[in-house]
Design a protein around this motif. Structure first.
Motif, PDB file in Angstrom:
ATOM      1  N   SER A 181       0.752  -1.204   0.110  1.00 45.39           N
ATOM      2  CA  SER A 181       0.010  -0.045  -0.010  1.00 45.39           C
ATOM      3  C   SER A 181       0.806   1.252  -0.024  1.00 45.39           C
ATOM      4  CB  SER A 181      -0.786  -0.145   1.354  1.00 45.39           C
ATOM      5  OG  SER A 181      -1.749  -1.167   1.122  1.00 45.39           O
ATOM      6  N   ILE A 182       1.878   1.372   0.988  1.00 46.12           N
ATOM      7  CA  ILE A 182       2.935   2.499   0.765  1.00 46.12           C
ATOM      8  C   ILE A 182       3.580   2.614  -0.419  1.00 46.12           C
ATOM      9  CG2 ILE A 182       4.728   3.478   2.368  1.00 46.12           C
ATOM     10  CD1 ILE A 182       3.563   2.079   4.768  1.00 46.12           C
ATOM     11  N   PHE A 183       4.178   1.543  -0.758  1.00 53.12           N
ATOM     12  CA  PHE A 183       5.129   1.531  -1.824  1.00 53.12           C
ATOM     13  C   PHE A 183       4.182   2.292  -3.180  1.00 53.12           C
ATOM     14  CE2 PHE A 183       6.637  -0.387  -5.682  1.00 53.12           C
ATOM     15  CZ  PHE A 183       8.057   0.322  -5.692  1.00 53.12           C
ATOM     16  N   TYR A 184       3.333   1.569  -3.384  1.00 50.99           N
ATOM     17  CA  TYR A 184       2.431   1.723  -4.829  1.00 50.99           C
ATOM     18  C   TYR A 184       1.690   3.093  -4.545  1.00 50.99           C
ATOM     19  CZ  TYR A 184       3.105  -2.636  -6.815  1.00 50.99           C
ATOM     20  OH  TYR A 184       3.431  -3.910  -7.297  1.00 50.99           O
ATOM     21  N   GLY A 185       1.304   3.366  -3.457  1.00 45.82           N
ATOM     22  CA  GLY A 185       0.734   4.932  -3.145  1.00 45.82           C
ATOM     23  C   GLY A 185       1.555   5.875  -3.480  1.00 45.82           C
ATOM     24  N   THR A 186       3.031   6.064  -2.943  1.00 39.83           N
ATOM     25  CA  THR A 186       3.924   6.881  -3.215  1.00 39.83           C
ATOM     26  C   THR A 186       4.529   7.001  -4.579  1.00 39.83           C
ATOM     27  OG1 THR A 186       5.345   5.325  -2.161  1.00 39.83           O
ATOM     28  CG2 THR A 186       4.686   7.011  -0.724  1.00 39.83           C
ATOM     29  N   VAL A 187       4.616   5.684  -5.244  1.00 33.68           N
ATOM     30  CA  VAL A 187       5.333   5.729  -6.429  1.00 33.68           C
ATOM     31  C   VAL A 187       4.286   6.015  -7.458  1.00 33.68           C
ATOM     32  CG1 VAL A 187       6.014   3.922  -8.245  1.00 33.68           C
ATOM     33  CG2 VAL A 187       7.047   3.797  -6.083  1.00 33.68           C
ATOM     34  N   ILE A 188       3.111   5.849  -7.454  1.00 31.44           N
ATOM     35  CA  ILE A 188       1.896   6.129  -8.450  1.00 31.44           C
ATOM     36  C   ILE A 188       2.006   7.843  -8.350  1.00 31.44           C
ATOM     37  CG2 ILE A 188      -0.349   6.107  -8.755  1.00 31.44           C
ATOM     38  CD1 ILE A 188      -0.689   3.440  -8.233  1.00 31.44           C
ATOM     39  N   TYR A 189       1.988   8.360  -7.297  1.00 31.94           N
ATOM     40  CA  TYR A 189       1.898   9.794  -6.824  1.00 31.94           C
ATOM     41  C   TYR A 189       3.179  10.521  -7.744  1.00 31.94           C
ATOM     42  CZ  TYR A 189       0.876  14.298  -4.770  1.00 31.94           C
ATOM     43  OH  TYR A 189       0.845  15.718  -4.743  1.00 31.94           O
ATOM     44  N   MET A 190       4.114   9.730  -7.434  1.00 27.41           N
ATOM     45  CA  MET A 190       5.747  10.378  -8.028  1.00 27.41           C
ATOM     46  C   MET A 190       5.660  10.380  -9.528  1.00 27.41           C
ATOM     47  SD  MET A 190       7.601  11.778  -5.745  1.00 27.41           S
ATOM     48  CE  MET A 190       9.262  11.422  -6.307  1.00 27.41           C
ATOM     49  N   TYR A 191       5.365   8.960  -9.824  1.00 28.27           N
ATOM     50  CA  TYR A 191       5.829   8.897 -11.146  1.00 28.27           C
ATOM     51  C   TYR A 191       4.629   8.851 -12.374  1.00 28.27           C
ATOM     52  CZ  TYR A 191      10.483   7.705  -9.696  1.00 28.27           C
ATOM     53  OH  TYR A 191      11.544   7.601  -9.259  1.00 28.27           O
ATOM     54  N   LEU A 192       3.472   8.580 -11.900  1.00 25.62           N
ATOM     55  CA  LEU A 192       2.126   8.681 -12.968  1.00 25.62           C
ATOM     56  C   LEU A 192       1.462   9.815 -12.976  1.00 25.62           C
ATOM     57  CD1 LEU A 192       0.847   5.073 -12.474  1.00 25.62           C
ATOM     58  CD2 LEU A 192       2.867   5.695 -13.773  1.00 25.62           C
ATOM     59  N   TYR A 210       9.665   5.299  -0.031  1.00 28.15           N
ATOM     60  CA  TYR A 210       9.943   4.264  -0.828  1.00 28.15           C
ATOM     61  C   TYR A 210      11.295   3.880  -0.789  1.00 28.15           C
ATOM     62  CZ  TYR A 210      10.734   6.912  -5.182  1.00 28.15           C
ATOM     63  OH  TYR A 210      11.164   7.696  -6.021  1.00 28.15           O
ATOM     64  N   THR A 211      12.358   4.742  -0.434  1.00 27.83           N
ATOM     65  CA  THR A 211      13.797   4.294  -0.423  1.00 27.83           C
ATOM     66  C   THR A 211      14.334   3.925   0.935  1.00 27.83           C
ATOM     67  OG1 THR A 211      14.368   6.755  -0.243  1.00 27.83           O
ATOM     68  CG2 THR A 211      14.200   5.780  -2.215  1.00 27.83           C
ATOM     69  N   ILE A 212      13.641   4.510   1.878  1.00 31.46           N
ATOM     70  CA  ILE A 212      14.078   4.057   3.323  1.00 31.46           C
ATOM     71  C   ILE A 212      12.951   3.616   4.392  1.00 31.46           C
ATOM     72  CG2 ILE A 212      14.983   5.078   5.427  1.00 31.46           C
ATOM     73  CD1 ILE A 212      16.005   7.320   4.086  1.00 31.46           C
ATOM     74  N   ILE A 213      11.740   3.966   4.268  1.00 29.28           N
ATOM     75  CA  ILE A 213      10.847   3.272   5.112  1.00 29.28           C
ATOM     76  C   ILE A 213      10.366   1.956   4.851  1.00 29.28           C
ATOM     77  CG2 ILE A 213       8.489   3.684   6.101  1.00 29.28           C
ATOM     78  CD1 ILE A 213       9.145   6.706   6.295  1.00 29.28           C
ATOM     79  N   ILE A 214      10.057   1.860   3.528  1.00 34.56           N
ATOM     80  CA  ILE A 214       9.495   0.659   2.998  1.00 34.56           C
ATOM     81  C   ILE A 214      10.567  -0.513   2.978  1.00 34.56           C
ATOM     82  CG2 ILE A 214       8.744  -0.474   1.012  1.00 34.56           C
ATOM     83  CD1 ILE A 214       7.359   1.822   0.204  1.00 34.56           C
ATOM     84  N   PRO A 215      11.894  -0.376   2.615  1.00 34.44           N
ATOM     85  CA  PRO A 215      12.750  -1.410   2.804  1.00 34.44           C
ATOM     86  C   PRO A 215      12.922  -1.891   4.464  1.00 34.44           C
ATOM     87  CG  PRO A 215      13.678   0.169   1.122  1.00 34.44           C
ATOM     88  CD  PRO A 215      12.378   0.850   2.037  1.00 34.44           C
ATOM     89  N   SER A 216      12.889  -0.762   5.162  1.00 35.32           N
ATOM     90  CA  SER A 216      13.074  -1.150   6.727  1.00 35.32           C
ATOM     91  C   SER A 216      12.025  -1.854   7.183  1.00 35.32           C
ATOM     92  CB  SER A 216      13.119   0.322   7.343  1.00 35.32           C
ATOM     93  OG  SER A 216      14.197   1.053   7.131  1.00 35.32           O
TER      94      SER A 216
END
Length: 218
Positions: A181-192, A210-216
């Motif tokens: 949920s967090i990854f796709y939400g941020t990536v869609i907002y950033m890139y699409l 998506y570079t720090i919190i999600i991998p953690s």
């Protein structure tokens, strides 16, 4: 799962040290090679593979070992890494070839693709539309596959009569669903967004997710 952990380890160790140096140290530069490394990612398709793994574990539990055999897992991982690495190479090439007219000041924590595009001194419409098109193909298709897997999982959980079984299924999927949920939400907002309309401050904040919190969390 081990490959996902390996990816997250590579992701964070290639980003966090350089970001800390830029934030706290007097030297706020990054090499050309270092910038290229930071532009790559294979996260989304590996999350899709993990969604299918959880679908198989819950909906086809008795056949899990047969379905998720090492040969199939290897093929899915190779396909996921191959597609994402290919798209990363294409986008990196487009982005790094843009003329910058000696404008090498990047207003960001790291070499984020939208930030790199913004400092170009030429028309970037082609690159922006390429990012949008590749994002549609990779991000939305992988998201659709993940949601389909979780749709079947939700149906299976609701049909369970055992409360213990439902709790076990939720425990298996809960953390991964949060990450998805967090990854796709941020990536869609950033890139699409055609033309990358997100503000600089919003872009910086979402990049940290998506570079720090999600991998953690993974």
């Amino acid at each position: 799962k081990n490959l996902q952990n390996f990816l997250d380890l590579c992701f964070t160790t290639s980003i966090i040290p350089q970001m800390l140096v830029n934030l706290w140290g007097p030297d706020k530069t990054i090499s050309y090679v270092g910038c290229v490394i930071l532009l790559g990612s294979t996260e989304c398709l590996l999350l899709t593979v993990m969604s299918y793994d959880r679908f198989t574990a819950i909906c086809k539990a008795l056949h899990y070992v047969v379905i998720m055999n090492p040969h199939l897992c290897l093929k899915m991982i190779i396909m996921g890494w191959g597609i994402c690495l290919t798209s990363s190479v294409v986008l990196c090439t487009f982005t790094l070839d843009l003329p910058r007219c000696r404008n090498n000041l990047l207003d960001h924590f790291l070499c984020e693709l939208p930030a790199m595009v913004k400092i170009a001194c030429t028309d970037t419409t082609t690159v922006e539309m390429s990012v949008f098109a590749i994002g549609i193909v990779i991000v939305l298709i992988s998201l659709l596959l993940s949601l389909t897997s979780y749709g079947y999982i939700a149906q299976a959980v609701l049909r369970m009569k055992s409360k213990a079984g439902q709790r076990k299924a939720i425990n298996i999927c809960g953390s991964h669903l949060t990450v998805v949920s967090i990854f796709y939400g941020t990536v869609i907002y950033m890139y699409l967004q055609p033309g990358n309309r997100a503000s600089k401050d919003q872009g910086k904040f979402l990049t940290l997710f998506y570079t720090i919190i999600i991998p953690s969390l993974n």
